[in-house]
Design an enzyme around this catalytic site. Structure first.
Site, PDB file in Angstrom:
ATOM      1  N   TYR A  58       0.856  -1.191   0.000  1.00 41.26           N
ATOM      2  CA  TYR A  58       0.000   0.000   0.000  1.00 41.26           C
ATOM      3  C   TYR A  58       0.893   1.243   0.000  1.00 41.26           C
ATOM      4  O   TYR A  58       1.509   1.586   1.002  1.00 41.26           O
ATOM      5  CB  TYR A  58      -0.945   0.019   1.198  1.00 41.26           C
ATOM      6  CG  TYR A  58      -2.002  -1.077   1.196  1.00 41.26           C
ATOM      7  CD1 TYR A  58      -2.266  -1.839   0.053  1.00 41.26           C
ATOM      8  CD2 TYR A  58      -2.757  -1.347   2.334  1.00 41.26           C
ATOM      9  CE1 TYR A  58      -3.235  -2.833   0.059  1.00 41.26           C
ATOM     10  CE2 TYR A  58      -3.730  -2.341   2.341  1.00 41.26           C
ATOM     11  CZ  TYR A  58      -3.963  -3.080   1.199  1.00 41.26           C
ATOM     12  OH  TYR A  58      -4.915  -4.065   1.200  1.00 41.26           O
ATOM     13  N   LEU A 206     -17.746  -1.372   2.070  1.00 42.35           N
ATOM     14  CA  LEU A 206     -18.578  -0.304   1.502  1.00 42.35           C
ATOM     15  C   LEU A 206     -18.573  -0.365  -0.021  1.00 42.35           C
ATOM     16  O   LEU A 206     -18.966   0.597  -0.690  1.00 42.35           O
ATOM     17  CB  LEU A 206     -18.065   1.068   1.994  1.00 42.35           C
ATOM     18  CG  LEU A 206     -18.070   1.229   3.522  1.00 42.35           C
ATOM     19  CD1 LEU A 206     -17.388   2.533   3.938  1.00 42.35           C
ATOM     20  CD2 LEU A 206     -19.504   1.174   4.066  1.00 42.35           C
ATOM     21  N   ALA A 207     -18.143  -1.496  -0.557  1.00 46.65           N
ATOM     22  CA  ALA A 207     -18.061  -1.664  -2.022  1.00 46.65           C
ATOM     23  C   ALA A 207     -17.361  -0.452  -2.643  1.00 46.65           C
ATOM     24  O   ALA A 207     -17.854   0.165  -3.594  1.00 46.65           O
ATOM     25  CB  ALA A 207     -19.439  -1.908  -2.629  1.00 46.65           C
ATOM     26  N   SER A 208     -16.190  -0.127  -2.071  1.00 44.84           N
ATOM     27  CA  SER A 208     -15.344   0.986  -2.557  1.00 44.84           C
ATOM     28  C   SER A 208     -16.061   2.337  -2.522  1.00 44.84           C
ATOM     29  O   SER A 208     -15.764   3.210  -3.339  1.00 44.84           O
ATOM     30  CB  SER A 208     -14.819   0.723  -3.975  1.00 44.84           C
ATOM     31  OG  SER A 208     -14.324  -0.577  -4.119  1.00 44.84           O
ATOM     32  N   GLY A 209     -16.983   2.502  -1.608  1.00 50.19           N
ATOM     33  CA  GLY A 209     -17.666   3.795  -1.456  1.00 50.19           C
ATOM     34  C   GLY A 209     -19.104   3.766  -1.946  1.00 50.19           C
ATOM     35  O   GLY A 209     -19.916   4.608  -1.562  1.00 50.19           O
ATOM     36  N   LEU A 211     -21.536   1.828  -1.175  1.00 51.27           N
ATOM     37  CA  LEU A 211     -22.508   1.592  -0.102  1.00 51.27           C
ATOM     38  C   LEU A 211     -22.513   2.712   0.940  1.00 51.27           C
ATOM     39  O   LEU A 211     -23.092   2.551   2.010  1.00 51.27           O
ATOM     40  CB  LEU A 211     -22.276   0.211   0.535  1.00 51.27           C
ATOM     41  CG  LEU A 211     -22.745  -0.952  -0.344  1.00 51.27           C
ATOM     42  CD1 LEU A 211     -22.228  -2.300   0.165  1.00 51.27           C
ATOM     43  CD2 LEU A 211     -24.282  -0.980  -0.425  1.00 51.27           C
ATOM     44  N   THR A 212     -21.895   3.838   0.618  1.00 49.18           N
ATOM     45  CA  THR A 212     -22.095   5.039   1.440  1.00 49.18           C
ATOM     46  C   THR A 212     -23.290   5.820   0.894  1.00 49.18           C
ATOM     47  O   THR A 212     -23.787   6.725   1.543  1.00 49.18           O
ATOM     48  CB  THR A 212     -20.875   5.984   1.400  1.00 49.18           C
ATOM     49  OG1 THR A 212     -20.756   6.514   0.077  1.00 49.18           O
ATOM     50  CG2 THR A 212     -19.593   5.265   1.769  1.00 49.18           C
ATOM     51  N   GLY A 213     -23.705   5.497  -0.342  1.00 41.88           N
ATOM     52  CA  GLY A 213     -24.826   6.200  -0.966  1.00 41.88           C
ATOM     53  C   GLY A 213     -24.443   7.535  -1.578  1.00 41.88           C
ATOM     54  O   GLY A 213     -25.301   8.255  -2.086  1.00 41.88           O
ATOM     55  N   LYS A 214     -23.148   7.884  -1.564  1.00 41.91           N
ATOM     56  CA  LYS A 214     -22.773   9.224  -2.052  1.00 41.91           C
ATOM     57  C   LYS A 214     -22.403   9.248  -3.537  1.00 41.91           C
ATOM     58  O   LYS A 214     -22.311  10.323  -4.116  1.00 41.91           O
ATOM     59  CB  LYS A 214     -21.597   9.758  -1.233  1.00 41.91           C
ATOM     60  CG  LYS A 214     -20.286   9.033  -1.530  1.00 41.91           C
ATOM     61  CD  LYS A 214     -19.128   9.580  -0.740  1.00 41.91           C
ATOM     62  CE  LYS A 214     -17.860   8.829  -1.076  1.00 41.91           C
ATOM     63  NZ  LYS A 214     -16.709   9.235  -0.288  1.00 41.91           N
TER      64      LYS A 214
HETATM   65  N1  LIG Z   1      -6.573  -7.918  -1.456  1.00 47.68           N
HETATM   66  C1  LIG Z   1      -6.744  -7.470  -0.234  1.00 47.68           C
HETATM   67  O1  LIG Z   1      -6.322  -8.077   0.710  1.00 47.68           O
HETATM   68  C2  LIG Z   1      -7.499  -6.190  -0.042  1.00 47.68           C
HETATM   69  C3  LIG Z   1      -8.154  -5.574  -1.125  1.00 47.68           C
HETATM   70  C4  LIG Z   1      -8.939  -4.461  -0.885  1.00 47.68           C
HETATM   71  C5  LIG Z   1      -9.046  -3.943   0.386  1.00 47.68           C
HETATM   72  N2  LIG Z   1      -8.360  -4.530   1.431  1.00 47.68           N
HETATM   73  C6  LIG Z   1      -8.447  -3.984   2.804  1.00 47.68           C
HETATM   74  O2  LIG Z   1      -9.802  -3.694   3.106  1.00 47.68           O
HETATM   75  C7  LIG Z   1      -9.927  -2.324   3.468  1.00 47.68           C
HETATM   76  C8  LIG Z   1     -11.309  -1.821   3.108  1.00 47.68           C
HETATM   77  O3  LIG Z   1     -11.590  -1.961   1.749  1.00 47.68           O
HETATM   78  P1  LIG Z   1     -11.498  -0.747   0.737  1.00 47.68           P
HETATM   79  O4  LIG Z   1     -10.770   0.374   1.399  1.00 47.68           O
HETATM   80  O5  LIG Z   1     -10.988  -1.276  -0.537  1.00 47.68           O
HETATM   81  O6  LIG Z   1     -13.004  -0.346   0.441  1.00 47.68           O
HETATM   82  P2  LIG Z   1     -14.216   0.190   1.321  1.00 47.68           P
HETATM   83  O7  LIG Z   1     -13.906   0.123   2.759  1.00 47.68           O
HETATM   84  O8  LIG Z   1     -15.408  -0.520   0.808  1.00 47.68           O
HETATM   85  O9  LIG Z   1     -14.326   1.720   0.837  1.00 47.68           O
HETATM   86  C9  LIG Z   1     -13.439   2.672   1.342  1.00 47.68           C
HETATM   87  C10 LIG Z   1     -13.664   4.037   0.674  1.00 47.68           C
HETATM   88  O10 LIG Z   1     -14.996   4.488   0.837  1.00 47.68           O
HETATM   89  C11 LIG Z   1     -15.008   5.909   1.109  1.00 47.68           C
HETATM   90  N3  LIG Z   1     -15.548   6.043   2.480  1.00 47.68           N
HETATM   91  C12 LIG Z   1     -15.184   5.336   3.585  1.00 47.68           C
HETATM   92  N4  LIG Z   1     -15.924   5.676   4.656  1.00 47.68           N
HETATM   93  C13 LIG Z   1     -16.776   6.616   4.235  1.00 47.68           C
HETATM   94  C14 LIG Z   1     -17.794   7.344   4.887  1.00 47.68           C
HETATM   95  N5  LIG Z   1     -18.100   7.149   6.177  1.00 47.68           N
HETATM   96  N6  LIG Z   1     -18.487   8.256   4.164  1.00 47.68           N
HETATM   97  C15 LIG Z   1     -18.221   8.467   2.859  1.00 47.68           C
HETATM   98  N7  LIG Z   1     -17.268   7.785   2.183  1.00 47.68           N
HETATM   99  C16 LIG Z   1     -16.542   6.869   2.862  1.00 47.68           C
HETATM  100  C17 LIG Z   1     -13.564   6.381   0.990  1.00 47.68           C
HETATM  101  O11 LIG Z   1     -13.240   6.755  -0.358  1.00 47.68           O
HETATM  102  P3  LIG Z   1     -13.755   8.126  -1.063  1.00 47.68           P
HETATM  103  O12 LIG Z   1     -13.947   9.153   0.008  1.00 47.68           O
HETATM  104  O13 LIG Z   1     -12.707   8.485  -2.044  1.00 47.68           O
HETATM  105  O14 LIG Z   1     -15.029   7.752  -1.745  1.00 47.68           O
HETATM  106  C18 LIG Z   1     -12.793   5.105   1.327  1.00 47.68           C
HETATM  107  O15 LIG Z   1     -11.508   5.085   0.820  1.00 47.68           O
HETATM  108  C19 LIG Z   1      -8.767  -1.652   2.752  1.00 47.68           C
HETATM  109  O16 LIG Z   1      -8.455  -0.384   3.272  1.00 47.68           O
HETATM  110  C20 LIG Z   1      -7.686  -2.685   2.969  1.00 47.68           C
HETATM  111  O17 LIG Z   1      -7.157  -2.585   4.281  1.00 47.68           O
HETATM  112  C21 LIG Z   1      -7.614  -5.648   1.232  1.00 47.68           C
END
Ligand SMILES: NC(=O)c1ccc[n+]([C@@H]2O[C@H](COP(=O)([O-])OP(=O)(O)OC[C@H]3O[C@@H](n4cnc5c(N)ncnc54)[C@H](OP(=O)(O)O)[C@@H]3O)[C@@H](O)[C@H]2O)c1
Length: 337
Positions: A58, A206-209, A211-214
């Protein structure tokens, strides 16, 4: 302030239900300043988070190093820090998961995180063939015996990989994608993980954001954000971006879900609470790029359980996503309620 903690498999650890996903504070999510990254992590810790997930790749170590700096200043309880190894391999092939390479990756993470012993090292979505190489898991046992890591686990793409991995007695945890759009783990895998007392770490909650609905149909992402450059799996597994669901389909599902979100609750908190309804889940690790996101996510642990009616309705709102998923369609089928 979160106070709910769950046992983490057979490690003896208890961890906060909501952890902190530290991918976005490393890279691949557009610009996140060092100060926002630090604030996000501090906010999560202040809210009671005791589990952080990162990886050596990362930001090529930036995420691990920010965690080291923040924890140097943090005076509260020591969180568990889980990192990952394997993705520095180029080419990323099963043969690369050798004793020597794993030892080198672990040493680099120990230096980045500033610790003698890593709490938890996860194989970072290795090729499926790795799960059929007992010598990889023996190498990890060797690193435990040498005192370089306390426990090890795997981060998987497929349920089938998870089921194979937990046949190895040393595997303490499995990290897997599980969210409203990706429900299959709740079938056989959760049952088996509980039976074997394996910790379950839920990623991409949060399905990469989405599922925040934004997000909107016309939302745009920076060129260095994987939601721009990995939309169709160009750089890595498509499941890691929007959970592998076609964007337009997911946006429609989110519109249906809005009606289910209780007043005074954000959709993000609702989506995280939905995940916590599964007892097999040890910790869910939403990513956060700043203080307000980290705080909003931590609050999800305080929401009351969702009703059976809400669970049913949420399932039917997301049915179109399972059908349309780009990512191993078999991974997205829901279990009967
Ligand atoms: N292969 C693997 O092992 C792997 C792969 C993926 C992830 N992961 C781990 O899983 C963690 C979580 O997954 P992820 O980060 O990919 O996706 P996620 O948690 O589904 O989405 C995170 C993104 O959603 C937005 N967000 C988060 N909280 C919010 C809130 N309260 N309100 C509005 N927007 C919000 C932010 O981006 P924006 O503000 O830009 O929209 C944030 O970067 C990662 O950080 C990592 O540690 C591991």
């Amino acid at each position: 302030m979160m106070d709910a903690a769950r046992p983490f498999g057979r490690t003896g650890w208890k961890v906060s239900e909501i952890g902190f996903g530290a991918w976005a504070i490393g890279g691949s999510w557009g610009e996140v300043s060092e100060s926002d990254a630090r604030d996000a992590l501090f906010a999560a810790l202040e809210a009671g988070t005791t589990f952080i997930d990162t990886a050596d790749v990362y930001g090529d170590g930036r995420s691990e190093r920010i965690i080291r700096e923040v924890l140097r200043e943090w005076r509260g309880p020591r969180p568990i820090v889980a990192t990952k190894a394997g993705r520095r391999l180029a080419p990323h092939v099963a043969e690369g998961y050798s004793r020597e390479n794993l030892a080198a990756f672990v040493d680099r993470s120990r230096a980045n995180l500033g610790v003698d012993t890593l709490d938890l090292v996860q194989l970072h979505c290795p090729p499926t063939g790795v799960y059929y190489r007992p010598e990889v898991f023996e190498a990890l046992d060797g690193l435990v015996a040498a005192g370089k890591i306390r426990h090890y686990g795997v981060s998987v793409e497929k349920v089938e990989e998870a089921l194979k991995a937990i046949e190895y007695p040393g595997v303490a945890s499995v990290q897997i994608i599980y969210n409203l759009f990706r429900q299959r783990p709740q079938e056989l895998f959760f049952r088996e993980a509980q039976a074997r007392q394996v910790g379950v770490i839920v990623r991409v909650p949060l399905a990469s954001g989405l599922l925040t609905g934004k997000l909107r149909r016309d939302s745009r992402f920076a060129a260095d954000d994987h939601r721009h450059f990995n939309r169709h799996g160009e750089a890595f597994d498509v499941g890691e971006t929007f959970a592998g669901v076609p964007y337009e389909v997911a946006i429609d599902a989110v519109e249906e879900l809005r009606a289910l979100v209780p007043r005074d609750t954000t959709m993000a908190a609702f989506a995280l609470r939905w995940i916590l309804m599964a007892d097999a889940v040890s910790v869910v690790i939403p990513g956060a790029k700043n203080r307000s996101q980290a705080l909003a996510n931590a609050m999800a642990g305080d929401l009351p359980p969702l009703s059976v009616e809400t669970m049913r309705a949420a399932r039917s709102s997301c049915a179109m996503c399972w059908a349309a998923s780009n990512h191993f369609p078999e991974c997205n089928r829901p279990a009967p309620l």
